[in-house]
Design an enzyme around this catalytic site. Sequence first.
Site, PDB file in Angstrom:
ATOM      1  N   LYS A  68      34.614  -4.798 -24.709  1.00  0.00           N
ATOM      2  CA  LYS A  68      33.665  -3.749 -24.334  1.00  0.00           C
ATOM      3  C   LYS A  68      32.988  -4.067 -23.003  1.00  0.00           C
ATOM      4  O   LYS A  68      32.797  -3.193 -22.149  1.00  0.00           O
ATOM      5  CB  LYS A  68      32.620  -3.563 -25.437  1.00  0.00           C
ATOM      6  CG  LYS A  68      33.084  -2.702 -26.598  1.00  0.00           C
ATOM      7  CD  LYS A  68      33.369  -1.285 -26.135  1.00  0.00           C
ATOM      8  CE  LYS A  68      33.751  -0.362 -27.281  1.00  0.00           C
ATOM      9  NZ  LYS A  68      34.078   1.008 -26.812  1.00  0.00           N
ATOM     10  N   TYR A  71      35.967  -8.277 -29.539  1.00  0.00           N
ATOM     11  CA  TYR A  71      35.415  -6.931 -29.405  1.00  0.00           C
ATOM     12  C   TYR A  71      34.327  -6.839 -28.328  1.00  0.00           C
ATOM     13  O   TYR A  71      34.433  -6.011 -27.410  1.00  0.00           O
ATOM     14  CB  TYR A  71      34.886  -6.427 -30.749  1.00  0.00           C
ATOM     15  CG  TYR A  71      34.266  -5.046 -30.637  1.00  0.00           C
ATOM     16  CD1 TYR A  71      35.076  -3.919 -30.512  1.00  0.00           C
ATOM     17  CD2 TYR A  71      32.882  -4.864 -30.628  1.00  0.00           C
ATOM     18  CE1 TYR A  71      34.530  -2.655 -30.388  1.00  0.00           C
ATOM     19  CE2 TYR A  71      32.325  -3.609 -30.496  1.00  0.00           C
ATOM     20  CZ  TYR A  71      33.147  -2.502 -30.380  1.00  0.00           C
ATOM     21  OH  TYR A  71      32.606  -1.254 -30.242  1.00  0.00           O
TER      22      TYR A  71
END
Length: 323
Positions: free
Chosen positions: A111, A107
């Site tokens: 990002k 994650y």
Amino acid sequence: MAGPAEAQKLVYLVTGGCGFLGEHVVRMLLQQEPQLCELRVFDLHLSPWLEELKTGTQNVIEACVQSGTRYLVYTSSMEALGPNAKGHPFYRGNEDTPYEVVHKHPYPCSKALAEKLVLEANGRKVCGGLPLVTCALRPTGIYGEGHQIMRDFYHQGLRLGGRLFRAIPASVEHGRVYVGNVAWMHVLAARELRQQAALLGGQVYFCYDQSPYLSYEDFNMEFLGPCGVRLVGTHPLLPYWVLLILAVFNALLQWLLRPLLLYAPLLNPYTLAMANTTFTVSTNKAQRHFGYKPLFSWEESRTRTIHWVQAMESASVAHPSRS
């Protein structure tokens, strides 16, 4: 979130518009953007793994280029920066504070890469020959109505007889931000991106408000406490190494079950490391550049979130089998 250049006839596209933050952005546009002519909502439930998210962001950029859309506000996250995998604290930092970005979990990696793509696309020519103008917003931990993790903690507390057991030292602080203020910052950034492209283009902004700096558990108790859930213990009841073993076991179980079902435990090595690392921001860059001030005070944000939890409590009483 992207919008075309015509100031008198604004068309907004909200990607992920059916999600937690996306729904609040849609409502905020309908309430606070007087020049809104058309609102388009797109949502597709993608796997959270690295390449798919990276490809999705690249597709959004290419769609802007091909359609002549000139303004793109990307919803990044503080996790694009940290907490890093080394557990270095970030105490009241801003966008210019030096910090070593070291990520391993998909994650934050996704990002960080997606944010890089968006910022590097600033100035790229779109259909018609004009430049694309982009910026990225980095919310700290978002809370508020519809927050799935808070819902999970609340239902876990109910199953444990109205108790949650402390797992994180109270001295670990995190910055949290109310979802309505995150949505409001998106609207302001999109509005001012058209007016001050030279100033905002290619910039990144932390997104936060006046919510108090507390550990995740103590912060959640600001809402769950008034709803009958209490936090047991002034110190973690289990040592860190025990929690780490449980987190690694959960990650292994998630990997083993992935071909059969979606298993998303609250505790895994990444969430454990993040919860145990102080990460707070303190900056007025967004206020300086485009006049951001929280639309909702801490008191109003807290009240709204408590009412939402209480509504869940009423639903649980009416339908006990759903808890």
